[in-house]
Design a protein around this motif. Structure first.
Motif, short mmCIF file in Angstrom:
data_model
loop_
_atom_site.label_atom_id
_atom_site.label_comp_id
_atom_site.label_asym_id
_atom_site.label_seq_id
_atom_site.Cartn_x
_atom_site.Cartn_y
_atom_site.Cartn_z
N ASP A 22 0.88 -1.10 -0.13
CA ASP A 22 -0.11 -0.08 0.07
C ASP A 22 0.84 1.04 0.00
N VAL A 23 1.75 1.44 0.57
CA VAL A 23 2.78 2.42 0.73
C VAL A 23 3.50 2.45 -0.72
N LEU A 24 3.72 1.51 -1.25
CA LEU A 24 4.77 1.50 -2.64
C LEU A 24 3.59 2.10 -3.88
N THR A 25 2.50 1.63 -3.45
CA THR A 25 1.54 1.86 -4.81
C THR A 25 1.05 3.26 -4.44
N GLY A 26 1.23 3.87 -3.43
CA GLY A 26 0.65 5.05 -2.96
C GLY A 26 -0.69 5.17 -2.38
N GLU A 27 -1.31 3.99 -2.08
CA GLU A 27 -2.57 3.97 -1.41
C GLU A 27 -2.39 4.52 0.00
N LEU A 28 -1.35 4.30 0.50
CA LEU A 28 -0.94 4.78 1.60
C LEU A 28 0.13 5.89 1.32
N ARG A 67 5.28 8.11 16.27
CA ARG A 67 5.73 9.00 17.26
C ARG A 67 4.75 8.55 18.50
N GLN A 68 5.70 8.65 19.63
CA GLN A 68 5.10 8.40 20.82
C GLN A 68 3.91 9.20 21.15
N GLY A 69 2.81 8.48 21.33
CA GLY A 69 1.51 9.10 21.70
C GLY A 69 0.78 9.83 20.67
N GLY A 70 1.35 9.61 19.33
CA GLY A 70 0.79 10.58 18.42
C GLY A 70 0.52 9.53 17.26
N SER A 71 0.19 10.09 16.07
CA SER A 71 -0.09 9.21 14.94
C SER A 71 1.17 8.74 14.37
N THR A 72 0.97 7.48 13.51
CA THR A 72 2.00 6.96 12.80
C THR A 72 1.96 7.53 11.40
N THR A 73 3.18 8.25 10.87
CA THR A 73 3.02 8.83 9.61
C THR A 73 3.74 8.17 8.69
N VAL A 74 3.27 8.00 7.39
CA VAL A 74 3.95 7.41 6.36
C VAL A 74 4.96 8.20 5.64
N ARG A 75 6.02 7.58 5.40
CA ARG A 75 7.22 8.37 4.98
C ARG A 75 7.46 8.09 3.51
N ASP A 76 7.98 8.84 2.70
CA ASP A 76 8.17 8.54 1.34
C ASP A 76 9.31 7.70 1.00
N PRO A 77 8.95 6.50 0.37
CA PRO A 77 9.71 5.41 0.19
C PRO A 77 10.93 5.54 -0.61
N GLY A 82 15.23 1.52 1.71
CA GLY A 82 16.16 0.82 1.45
C GLY A 82 16.32 -0.19 0.31
N LEU A 83 17.42 -0.85 0.20
CA LEU A 83 17.61 -1.91 -0.78
C LEU A 83 16.53 -3.06 -0.66
N GLU A 84 16.00 -3.24 0.68
CA GLU A 84 15.07 -4.37 0.78
C GLU A 84 13.63 -4.33 0.17
N LEU A 85 13.55 -3.03 -0.15
CA LEU A 85 12.27 -2.78 -1.06
C LEU A 85 12.37 -3.32 -2.36
N LEU A 86 13.45 -3.61 -2.80
CA LEU A 86 13.38 -3.89 -4.33
C LEU A 86 12.91 -5.17 -4.66
N PRO A 87 13.03 -6.10 -3.81
CA PRO A 87 11.97 -7.37 -4.23
C PRO A 87 10.69 -7.04 -4.43
N LYS A 88 10.29 -6.42 -3.55
CA LYS A 88 8.82 -5.65 -3.92
C LYS A 88 8.63 -4.99 -5.17
N LEU A 89 9.49 -4.05 -5.41
CA LEU A 89 9.41 -3.24 -6.74
C LEU A 89 9.54 -3.89 -7.90
N ILE A 90 10.48 -4.91 -7.87
CA ILE A 90 10.60 -5.47 -9.40
C ILE A 90 9.95 -6.35 -10.00
N PHE A 91 8.73 -6.93 -9.03
CA PHE A 91 7.57 -7.64 -9.66
C PHE A 91 6.49 -6.87 -9.34
#
Length: 241
Positions: A22-28, A67-77, A82-91
């Motif tokens: 969902d993060v990589l597709t921009g859904e999040l 964030r402690q006590g706050g919301s969890t925010t999505v960051r720009d991948p 890191g390189l561990e995302l490449l297997p998700k991206l290649i297919f």
């Protein structure tokens, strides 16, 4: 965000994979808030500790900011992943993402040149027997995946000789990403692994300690797959309706 219920319980890996997609597709989208832990647990049909573990893995991967006590925010991948995302991206959607494949091929060519230069300067004549045997295995390999595995063995010797922990770890990561794609990339990689004379030429430059020539020959060898891949894409574009 269309979350799917998890069929098996206590499976943080599956939750992690789904959220990463969902993060990589921009859904999040970057900057958006991840649904609350309780909401995710209910939507996915799992326990809150399981969700918490998956979200913590997302944070370690650089994809969310907790964030402690706050919301969890999505960051720009693209900026924080890191390189561990490449297997998700290649297919993507069950097919190879051409832009990601090209990026990997270009990166390996650049890294390969540096590896060859350092191997020539730091390994030299000590590599002669190992590289000669690796080329023999390449020639004897019965098919493209076997030739690709033999070529990885050849480069494994060069990376060891380069004596760089950063290049070693990068090689390990790229190898782990590349190995599952060997069959799919057979046509492209044959332009490289089907030319044992280029491996011999590179080995000669390395074992004589000629770093400049080794770098040039590595570039020539590794650029063959990139060129073949671009040719294939152009052919597909011409033939597409």
């Amino acid at each position: 965000m269309a979350l799917k219920r998890i069929a098996r319980r206590s499976v943080p890996d599956e939750i992690f994979d789904q959220l990463v997609d969902d993060v990589l597709t921009g859904e999040l989208a970057p900057g958006s808030a991840l649904p609350a832990e309780r909401q995710l647990a209910e939507a996915l049909g799992v326990s809150r500790p399981t969700v918490r573990e998956a979200v913590q893995r997302l944070a370690r991967a650089g994809l969310v900011d907790i964030r402690q006590g706050g919301s969890t925010t999505v960051r720009d991948p693209r900026r924080h992943g890191g390189l561990e995302l490449l297997p998700k991206l290649i297919f993507r959607g069950g097919t190879l993402d051409h832009a990601v494949v090209r990026s990997i091929l270009e990166t390996r060519a650049s890294l390969g040149r540096e590896v060859a230069v350092l191997a020539a300067r730091r390994g030299g004549t000590e590599l002669a027997q190992a590289l000669s045997e690796a080329v023999r295995e390449l020639v004897a390999a019965p098919d493209s995946p076997a030739r690709q595995r033999a070529a990885l063995g050849y480069w494994d010797h060069l990376v060891d000789a380069a004596d760089s922990i950063v290049l070693r770890l990068l090689f390990n990561q790229l190898r782990d990403i590349y190995e599952p794609t060997m069959a799919a990339l057979a046509g492209v990689m044959d332009a490289e692994v089907g030319r044992p004379e280029r491996y011999r030429a590179l080995a000669d430059a390395v074992t004589t300690g000629d770093g400049d020539t080794a770098g040039a020959r590595a570039g020539e060898l590794l650029s063959a797959a990139t060129t073949e891949f671009d040719t294939l894409l152009h052919r597909l574009e011409r033939n597409s309706p």
